[in-house]
Design a protein around this motif. Structure first.
Motif, mmCIF file in Angstrom:
data_model
loop_
_atom_site.group_PDB
_atom_site.id
_atom_site.type_symbol
_atom_site.label_atom_id
_atom_site.label_comp_id
_atom_site.label_asym_id
_atom_site.label_seq_id
_atom_site.Cartn_x
_atom_site.Cartn_y
_atom_site.Cartn_z
ATOM 1 N N PRO A 1 34.623 49.730 82.571
ATOM 2 C CA PRO A 1 35.334 49.999 81.314
ATOM 3 C C PRO A 1 34.658 51.121 80.520
ATOM 4 C CG PRO A 1 34.815 47.659 81.568
ATOM 5 C CD PRO A 1 34.139 48.360 82.683
ATOM 6 N N THR B 1 30.340 45.946 84.706
ATOM 7 C CA THR B 1 31.000 44.760 85.280
ATOM 8 C C THR B 1 30.504 44.619 86.718
ATOM 9 O OG1 THR B 1 32.852 46.143 85.954
ATOM 10 C CG2 THR B 1 33.098 44.973 83.873
ATOM 11 N N LYS B 2 31.088 43.692 87.469
ATOM 12 C CA LYS B 2 30.785 43.466 88.892
ATOM 13 C C LYS B 2 29.292 43.232 89.123
ATOM 14 C CE LYS B 2 33.334 47.231 89.470
ATOM 15 N NZ LYS B 2 34.266 48.295 89.853
ATOM 16 N N ASN C 1 39.031 56.148 85.471
ATOM 17 C CA ASN C 1 38.907 54.836 86.120
ATOM 18 C C ASN C 1 39.581 54.887 87.506
ATOM 19 O OD1 ASN C 1 40.330 51.872 86.431
ATOM 20 N ND2 ASN C 1 38.310 51.776 85.508
ATOM 21 N N ASP C 2 39.148 54.002 88.420
ATOM 22 C CA ASP C 2 39.732 54.027 89.774
ATOM 23 C C ASP C 2 41.223 53.647 89.792
ATOM 24 O OD1 ASP C 2 39.072 51.414 89.127
ATOM 25 O OD2 ASP C 2 37.989 50.992 90.983
ATOM 26 N N ASN D 1 41.620 45.391 88.784
ATOM 27 C CA ASN D 1 42.099 46.010 87.550
ATOM 28 C C ASN D 1 43.492 46.614 87.779
ATOM 29 O OD1 ASN D 1 42.159 47.056 84.963
ATOM 30 N ND2 ASN D 1 40.656 48.667 85.329
ATOM 31 N N ASN E 1 41.948 47.294 81.897
ATOM 32 C CA ASN E 1 40.789 46.452 82.128
ATOM 33 C C ASN E 1 41.257 44.995 82.304
ATOM 34 O OD1 ASN E 1 38.122 45.893 82.548
ATOM 35 N ND2 ASN E 1 37.744 45.408 80.409
ATOM 36 N N GLU F 1 38.868 38.596 86.390
ATOM 37 C CA GLU F 1 38.234 39.244 87.548
ATOM 38 C C GLU F 1 37.417 38.239 88.358
ATOM 39 O OE1 GLU F 1 36.791 43.507 88.165
ATOM 40 O OE2 GLU F 1 35.210 42.561 87.012
HETATM 41 C C1 BGC Z 1 36.066 47.306 86.210
HETATM 42 C C2 BGC Z 1 37.284 48.200 86.172
HETATM 43 C C3 BGC Z 1 37.625 48.667 87.577
HETATM 44 C C4 BGC Z 1 37.738 47.485 88.531
HETATM 45 C C5 BGC Z 1 38.051 47.894 89.957
HETATM 46 C C6 BGC Z 1 36.241 46.198 87.244
HETATM 47 O O1 BGC Z 1 35.075 45.464 87.352
HETATM 48 O O2 BGC Z 1 35.844 46.740 84.940
HETATM 49 O O3 BGC Z 1 37.046 49.293 85.319
HETATM 50 O O4 BGC Z 1 38.811 49.383 87.552
HETATM 51 O O5 BGC Z 1 36.541 46.751 88.528
HETATM 52 O O6 BGC Z 1 37.037 48.662 90.503
#
Ligand code: BGC
Length: 416
Positions: free
Chosen positions: A138, A153-154, A189-190, A216, A235, A264
């Motif tokens: 984000p 994130t992740k 962003n992707d 996302n 997001n 997520e």
């Molecule tokens: C992120 C997003 C991203 C998505 C896919 C998420 O953890 O917050 O910005 O688009 O992962 O990669």
């Protein structure tokens, strides 16, 4: 030989099973949250991020460097754009290894990234080159074309990047190795990259998703014609109006950022394995089970020899047939719930867009592409939720390869 407690396995499978009403309610809540977010109403759980890029015209062309940073693997490439055709001319990739945790500094991370970009550029330190950067966390665009990371994130936790301009960090690492000829001109962003890549190469694409380590969705917001249309990064992983179970709550207790990225944690590949592990641990009353990946879960669902071996390795002993069957159903329920929620997000976004025009939804990401159960469940759930809508409101899903690299190049040409 291990035998699962029957009642416990049934309860775990049930905990991951959503009814049609649950899914429809999630889609409706998402649609409502988008509306609130657009009115800056604090009751929304969504953080809609502008991208400041509209749709490509199709006339974009030229050679660009592209960088894709957002998962465990880093990729850099040269991309050629011409007449709606995108070609990845050469590609380099490298795993980030242990460079994602809190013991890594911003300069260690960006020096590593700059080295890969330099590789993709053939170590040419004189020819001016424009770089498009897909950065998949984000981030908020700034007026000078950069973007500030809001939060990782992740489970990334590298120090000194949150709150910073990301391309400025990259430019400074490129400068250190004498590659100031490479100019990071765009950062997106992707999911935005995926939308751009599909709009450029396929056309009629107003929504996109990454369904992989992270999850996302982005879509084209037309603001009722009152403002210039923009692709908004929803997001969506941060959406909270979801029905969680005991295992989701347990997972929250384990992660560094409890209560963030709620959706997520139920959908994406980063967490699917852990949800399955927690459920298996509960069923077998063990607290020493090793980590699992989303591929392990998919293999257990497939029920082939590889899947049986994974189950034995995880549990440390063979399981009887009834327990193998239960594990298979549990894996199915975990994967199906993920896909049903993803489909709910797609439908809620479509309802918000309310655009009765033919369109595709562009999706990239290994979990979607590699797991047929996920693909089929997304498709079936959408068909069910949209069955009363006009035909144009029932878009098909197109999968886009190398979407992040191609989209990054398109963004670079749009920003140049
Ligand atoms: C992120 C997003 C991203 C998505 C896919 C998420 O953890 O917050 O910005 O688009 O992962 O990669």
């Amino acid at each position: 030989m291990i035998h699962f407690d029957d009642e416990k396995s049934k309860a775990a499978i049930k905990a991951f099973t959503l009814s049609r009403d649950d899914i429809e309610m999630t889609a409706a809540a998402l649609r409502y949250d988008i509306g609130l977010a657009l009115k800056n109403d604090e009751r929304t759980s969504l953080n809609l991020l502008p991208s400041h890029v509209g749709l490509p015209s199709g006339n974009e062309q030229g050679d660009f460097l592209a960088l894709d940073f957002g998962g465990s693997n880093l990729r850099a490439a040269r991309v050629r754009l011409a007449n709606g055709k995108a070609t990845v001319v050469s590609k380099k990739d490298k795993p980030l290894g242990n460079l994602t945790g809190a013991s890594t500094t911003a300069s260690e991370l960006f020096d590593f990234i700059a080295a890969l970009v330099d590789d993709a550029a053939g170590h040419d330190h004189t020819t001016p080159m424009m770089l498009g950067h897909t950065f998949s966390f984000p981030s908020k665009p700034t007026d000078d074309g950069d973007a500030i990371l809001q939060y990782w994130t992740k489970e990334f936790a590298v120090k000194g990047v949150e709150g910073q301009k990301v391309n400025a960090l990259l430019a400074s690492s490129l400068e250190k190795i004498g590659a100031s000829n490479i100019k990071p001109v765009a950062i997106i962003n992707d999911t935005v990259a995926t939308l751009l890549a599909s709009a450029y190469t396929v056309g009629d694409t107003f929504m996109s998703s990454i369904y992989s380590t992270g999850f996302n969705v982005s879509y084209l917001e037309r603001f009722g014609g009152k403002e210039r249309a923009d692709i908004l990064d929803m997001n969506a992983g941060g959406f909270t109006k979801v029905i969680t179970n005991y295992y989701d709550q347990h997972l929250e207790d384990e992660t560094d950022r409890a209560d963030e990225q709620k959706l997520e944690k139920m959908v994406s590949g980063r967490y699917i394995g852990e949800l399955m592990r927690l459920a298996l641990a509960d069923i077998t009353r063990r607290d020493d089970l090793p980590n699992m990946t989303s591929s392990d879960v998919a293999a257990i669902y497939d029920g082939n020899d590889a899947g049986k071996k994974i189950l034995t390795d995880i549990l440390g002993d063979d399981t009887d047939e009834a327990s193998q069957d239960a594990a298979m159903h549990l894996a199915e329920a975990v994967l199906r719930r993920s896909a049903a929620l993803a489909a709910a997000i797609f439908c809620g976004t479509l309802w918000h867009q309310d655009a009765n025009i033919p369109q595709h939804i562009a999706v990239d990401g290994s979990l979607y592409k590699k797991v047929p159960l996920i693909q089929n469940t997304v498709h079936d759930t959408m068909t069910e939720l949209l069955k009363d809508e006009p035909l144009n409101m029932r878009p098909d899903i197109v999968t886009i390869d190398d979407a992040s690299l191609i989209g990054a190049a398109i963004a670079a040409t749009m920003k140049k």
